[in-house]
Design a protein around this motif. Structure first.
Motif, PDB file in Angstrom:
ATOM      1  N   PHE A  14       0.681  -1.324  -0.189  1.00 27.03           N
ATOM      2  CA  PHE A  14       0.069  -0.128   0.013  1.00 27.03           C
ATOM      3  C   PHE A  14       0.955   1.262   0.057  1.00 27.03           C
ATOM      4  CE2 PHE A  14      -3.184  -2.802   1.468  1.00 27.03           C
ATOM      5  CZ  PHE A  14      -4.331  -2.645   0.446  1.00 27.03           C
ATOM      6  N   SER A  15       2.107   1.109   0.315  1.00 22.68           N
ATOM      7  CA  SER A  15       2.866   2.408   0.222  1.00 22.68           C
ATOM      8  C   SER A  15       3.601   2.480  -1.264  1.00 22.68           C
ATOM      9  CB  SER A  15       4.109   2.315   1.293  1.00 22.68           C
ATOM     10  OG  SER A  15       4.987   1.161   0.885  1.00 22.68           O
ATOM     11  N   TYR A  16       3.284   1.484  -2.115  1.00 22.50           N
ATOM     12  CA  TYR A  16       3.872   1.442  -3.388  1.00 22.50           C
ATOM     13  C   TYR A  16       3.281   2.357  -4.467  1.00 22.50           C
ATOM     14  CZ  TYR A  16       4.713  -0.185  -8.235  1.00 22.50           C
ATOM     15  OH  TYR A  16       5.027  -0.251  -9.597  1.00 22.50           O
ATOM     16  N   LYS A  17       4.354   3.144  -5.154  1.00 20.83           N
ATOM     17  CA  LYS A  17       3.992   3.768  -6.301  1.00 20.83           C
ATOM     18  C   LYS A  17       4.904   3.433  -7.374  1.00 20.83           C
ATOM     19  CE  LYS A  17       2.664   8.290  -3.650  1.00 20.83           C
ATOM     20  NZ  LYS A  17       3.034   9.525  -3.560  1.00 20.83           N
ATOM     21  N   PRO A  18       4.384   3.416  -8.644  1.00 19.67           N
ATOM     22  CA  PRO A  18       5.440   3.128  -9.714  1.00 19.67           C
ATOM     23  C   PRO A  18       6.746   3.441  -9.581  1.00 19.67           C
ATOM     24  CG  PRO A  18       3.338   3.358 -10.363  1.00 19.67           C
ATOM     25  CD  PRO A  18       3.242   3.937  -9.215  1.00 19.67           C
ATOM     26  N   GLY A  19       7.931   2.574  -9.554  1.00 20.62           N
ATOM     27  CA  GLY A  19       8.991   2.772  -9.686  1.00 20.62           C
ATOM     28  C   GLY A  19       9.699   2.996  -8.184  1.00 20.62           C
ATOM     29  N   SER A  20       8.875   2.806  -7.160  1.00 21.18           N
ATOM     30  CA  SER A  20       9.380   2.834  -5.893  1.00 21.18           C
ATOM     31  C   SER A  20      10.050   1.701  -5.193  1.00 21.18           C
ATOM     32  CB  SER A  20       8.118   3.075  -4.834  1.00 21.18           C
ATOM     33  OG  SER A  20       7.235   2.172  -4.809  1.00 21.18           O
ATOM     34  N   PRO A  33       4.598   5.478 -15.314  1.00 23.52           N
ATOM     35  CA  PRO A  33       3.053   5.631 -15.453  1.00 23.52           C
ATOM     36  C   PRO A  33       2.452   5.621 -14.055  1.00 23.52           C
ATOM     37  CG  PRO A  33       3.706   3.387 -15.380  1.00 23.52           C
ATOM     38  CD  PRO A  33       5.038   4.088 -15.388  1.00 23.52           C
ATOM     39  N   ALA A  34       1.157   6.351 -14.446  1.00 20.05           N
ATOM     40  CA  ALA A  34       0.433   6.421 -13.036  1.00 20.05           C
ATOM     41  C   ALA A  34      -0.155   5.255 -12.318  1.00 20.05           C
ATOM     42  CB  ALA A  34      -0.833   7.262 -13.322  1.00 20.05           C
ATOM     43  N   ARG A  35      -0.006   4.042 -13.136  1.00 18.72           N
ATOM     44  CA  ARG A  35      -0.619   2.879 -12.531  1.00 18.72           C
ATOM     45  C   ARG A  35       0.115   1.399 -13.029  1.00 18.72           C
ATOM     46  NH1 ARG A  35      -5.122   1.123  -9.844  1.00 18.72           N
ATOM     47  NH2 ARG A  35      -5.837   3.605  -9.915  1.00 18.72           N
ATOM     48  N   LEU A  36       0.774   0.615 -12.196  1.00 15.90           N
ATOM     49  CA  LEU A  36       0.972  -0.557 -12.515  1.00 15.90           C
ATOM     50  C   LEU A  36       0.079  -1.549 -12.952  1.00 15.90           C
ATOM     51  CD1 LEU A  36       3.494  -2.862 -12.393  1.00 15.90           C
ATOM     52  CD2 LEU A  36       2.752  -3.253 -10.173  1.00 15.90           C
ATOM     53  N   ARG A  37       0.321  -1.931 -13.916  1.00 19.75           N
ATOM     54  CA  ARG A  37      -0.827  -3.247 -14.291  1.00 19.75           C
ATOM     55  C   ARG A  37      -0.370  -4.204 -14.379  1.00 19.75           C
ATOM     56  NH1 ARG A  37      -2.570   1.355 -17.265  1.00 19.75           N
ATOM     57  NH2 ARG A  37      -4.692   2.289 -16.529  1.00 19.75           N
ATOM     58  N   ILE A  38      -0.861  -5.585 -13.915  1.00 21.21           N
ATOM     59  CA  ILE A  38      -0.370  -6.841 -13.892  1.00 21.21           C
ATOM     60  C   ILE A  38      -1.325  -7.682 -14.712  1.00 21.21           C
ATOM     61  CG2 ILE A  38       0.379  -8.661 -12.214  1.00 21.21           C
ATOM     62  CD1 ILE A  38       0.476  -6.511 -10.009  1.00 21.21           C
ATOM     63  N   GLY A  39      -0.936  -8.297 -15.515  1.00 25.66           N
ATOM     64  CA  GLY A  39      -1.758  -8.952 -16.284  1.00 25.66           C
ATOM     65  C   GLY A  39      -1.689 -10.458 -15.973  1.00 25.66           C
ATOM     66  N   LEU A  40      -2.923 -11.296 -15.895  1.00 27.90           N
ATOM     67  CA  LEU A  40      -2.861 -12.641 -15.584  1.00 27.90           C
ATOM     68  C   LEU A  40      -3.213 -13.399 -17.017  1.00 27.90           C
ATOM     69  CD1 LEU A  40      -4.559 -12.518 -11.940  1.00 27.90           C
ATOM     70  CD2 LEU A  40      -2.021 -12.465 -12.448  1.00 27.90           C
ATOM     71  N   ASP A  88      -4.458   2.780  -5.125  1.00 26.61           N
ATOM     72  CA  ASP A  88      -4.469   3.744  -6.224  1.00 26.61           C
ATOM     73  C   ASP A  88      -3.553   3.615  -7.280  1.00 26.61           C
ATOM     74  OD1 ASP A  88      -6.526   4.968  -4.712  1.00 26.61           O
ATOM     75  OD2 ASP A  88      -5.424   6.392  -3.918  1.00 26.61           O
ATOM     76  N   PHE A  89      -2.434   2.766  -7.289  1.00 22.89           N
ATOM     77  CA  PHE A  89      -1.358   2.665  -8.037  1.00 22.89           C
ATOM     78  C   PHE A  89      -1.262   1.114  -8.538  1.00 22.89           C
ATOM     79  CE2 PHE A  89      -0.329   5.810  -4.962  1.00 22.89           C
ATOM     80  CZ  PHE A  89      -0.028   7.027  -5.696  1.00 22.89           C
ATOM     81  N   ILE A  90      -2.038   0.487  -8.155  1.00 25.55           N
ATOM     82  CA  ILE A  90      -1.860  -1.083  -8.497  1.00 25.55           C
ATOM     83  C   ILE A  90      -3.254  -1.693  -9.359  1.00 25.55           C
ATOM     84  CG2 ILE A  90      -1.026  -3.627  -8.049  1.00 25.55           C
ATOM     85  CD1 ILE A  90       0.238  -2.072  -5.428  1.00 25.55           C
ATOM     86  N   SER A  91      -3.127  -2.256 -10.336  1.00 21.15           N
ATOM     87  CA  SER A  91      -4.481  -3.125 -11.011  1.00 21.15           C
ATOM     88  C   SER A  91      -4.011  -4.458 -11.528  1.00 21.15           C
ATOM     89  CB  SER A  91      -4.929  -2.171 -12.217  1.00 21.15           C
ATOM     90  OG  SER A  91      -5.229  -0.946 -11.639  1.00 21.15           O
ATOM     91  N   LEU A  92      -4.743  -5.221 -11.388  1.00 18.38           N
ATOM     92  CA  LEU A  92      -4.844  -6.726 -11.748  1.00 18.38           C
ATOM     93  C   LEU A  92      -5.744  -6.956 -12.814  1.00 18.38           C
ATOM     94  CD1 LEU A  92      -4.783  -8.910  -8.317  1.00 18.38           C
ATOM     95  CD2 LEU A  92      -2.780  -8.783 -10.230  1.00 18.38           C
ATOM     96  N   VAL A  93      -5.174  -7.381 -14.054  1.00 20.46           N
ATOM     97  CA  VAL A  93      -5.985  -7.314 -15.066  1.00 20.46           C
ATOM     98  C   VAL A  93      -6.298  -8.987 -15.437  1.00 20.46           C
ATOM     99  CG1 VAL A  93      -6.393  -6.981 -17.689  1.00 20.46           C
ATOM    100  CG2 VAL A  93      -5.262  -5.307 -16.118  1.00 20.46           C
ATOM    101  N   VAL A 246       9.012  -6.624 -10.197  1.00 21.28           N
ATOM    102  CA  VAL A 246       9.307  -6.829 -11.937  1.00 21.28           C
ATOM    103  C   VAL A 246       8.528  -5.973 -12.731  1.00 21.28           C
ATOM    104  CG1 VAL A 246       8.634  -8.622 -13.412  1.00 21.28           C
ATOM    105  CG2 VAL A 246       9.389  -9.537 -11.654  1.00 21.28           C
ATOM    106  N   GLY A 247       7.650  -5.406 -12.366  1.00 22.81           N
ATOM    107  CA  GLY A 247       6.758  -4.209 -12.979  1.00 22.81           C
ATOM    108  C   GLY A 247       7.799  -2.850 -13.131  1.00 22.81           C
ATOM    109  N   ASP A 248       8.317  -2.505 -12.000  1.00 16.48           N
ATOM    110  CA  ASP A 248       9.330  -1.487 -11.880  1.00 16.48           C
ATOM    111  C   ASP A 248      10.338  -1.682 -13.029  1.00 16.48           C
ATOM    112  OD1 ASP A 248       7.547  -0.269 -10.321  1.00 16.48           O
ATOM    113  OD2 ASP A 248       9.052  -0.477  -8.583  1.00 16.48           O
ATOM    114  N   ARG A 249      10.991  -2.834 -13.023  1.00 16.55           N
ATOM    115  CA  ARG A 249      12.121  -3.157 -13.864  1.00 16.55           C
ATOM    116  C   ARG A 249      11.544  -3.074 -15.352  1.00 16.55           C
ATOM    117  NH1 ARG A 249      14.106  -9.015 -11.225  1.00 16.55           N
ATOM    118  NH2 ARG A 249      14.706  -8.030  -9.217  1.00 16.55           N
ATOM    119  N   VAL A 250      10.444  -3.435 -15.692  1.00 15.53           N
ATOM    120  CA  VAL A 250       9.860  -3.446 -16.920  1.00 15.53           C
ATOM    121  C   VAL A 250       9.684  -2.067 -17.341  1.00 15.53           C
ATOM    122  CG1 VAL A 250       7.652  -3.814 -18.267  1.00 15.53           C
ATOM    123  CG2 VAL A 250       8.611  -5.706 -16.993  1.00 15.53           C
TER     124      VAL A 250
END
Length: 263
Positions: A14-20, A33-40, A88-93, A246-250
């Protein structure tokens, strides 16, 4: 001890922001980006939607069956691309289950990754649109941030490990070429009484030999079984936490334009 670990993981999420998750400013993406999107992604009925429900439970207060669950013997319950906000910064798709793990799987993956937040209609598959597939993948990683997938997660079920790790090689290689990072793999249903431990272990070794760095075995919460279980909570949160890294690395790879060969 388990509850303190749950609290620790929740706090990090919950303290995560993209890149943090990057330790220094130099390592972080300059324009995240404003939001990290994780695709399943994965075949029907392996537990993609159940994983989303498990994460929502582990990061929230109560069980809520938000993502429709399907079963291996039924058609996939996910008919359109659905996004579930963890913060506010993480979505699962969640994505409609793929019907095969061969060439058609690759086509469906490309169309799904390229089509996040599209027109909301059910995706229609056909076998002859590779040009559109490449175009869609380029749009995903080159243009609007509104349709990016940053972390790709492959979900497979231990109850149906009738594939060999090499069956996933093309898919793994393509994802790594697109993002600079291999996908995360989640193996569900490992505690099932019909699952042979040696089969799961062999499958894990094969994936690791292909360069899969992050493998998670977990049991999802389900409609039938959602009483609090500290291990289920921790496993879901650990997997989600790694998705952020991993998302931040991408994101950084995309900016550097060095590892994403599709760019």
């Amino acid at each position: 001890m388990a509850h303190s670990r749950i609290d620790e993981l929740r706090s990090a999420i919950f303290s995560y922001k993209p890149g943090s998750t990057m330790r220094t400013a130099r390592q972080r993406p300059q324009h995240p980006p404003a939001r990290l999107r994780i695709g399943l992604f994965g075949p029907p009925g392996v537990g993609k939607s159940a994983f989303i429900n498990s994460v929502l439970y582990a990061t929230g207060d109560t069980w809520d069956n938000q993502a429709p669950e399907g079963f291996a013997e039924e058609a996939s319950k996910t008919r359109v691309l659905n996004s579930y906000d963890i913060s506010d910064f993480i979505s699962l798709v969640d994505n409609r289950g793929m019907r095969s793990l061969g060439g058609n799987f690759m086509v469906e993956l490309g169309n799904q990754v390229a089509g996040v937040y599209g027109d909301g209609h059910e995706v229609e598959w056909d076998s002859g649109f590779y040009k559109r597939l490449v175009s869609g993948l380029k749009r995903t990683f080159l243009s609007s941030q509104d349709c990016e997938i940053h972390t790709c997660v492959l979900v497979v079920s231990a109850r149906s490990l009738n594939m060999q790790p090499q069956d996933l090689r093309e898919l793994v290689t393509t994802i790594q070429q697109m993002t600079g990072e291999p996908p995360i793999v989640i193996i569900t249903n490992c505690r099932n009484s019909h699952v042979r431990r040696d089969v799961v272990s062999t499958f894990r070794v094969g994936l690791q030999e292909m360069g899969i760095n992050y493998l998670f075995e977990l049991e999802n919460y389900t409609i039938e079984s959602h009483f609090f279980d500290d291990k289920k909570h921790i496993d879901a949160l650990e997997a989600l936490r790694q998705c952020l890294v991993v998302g931040d690395r991408v994101m950084k790879n995309k900016e550097a334009n060095s590892k994403c060969t599709i760019l």
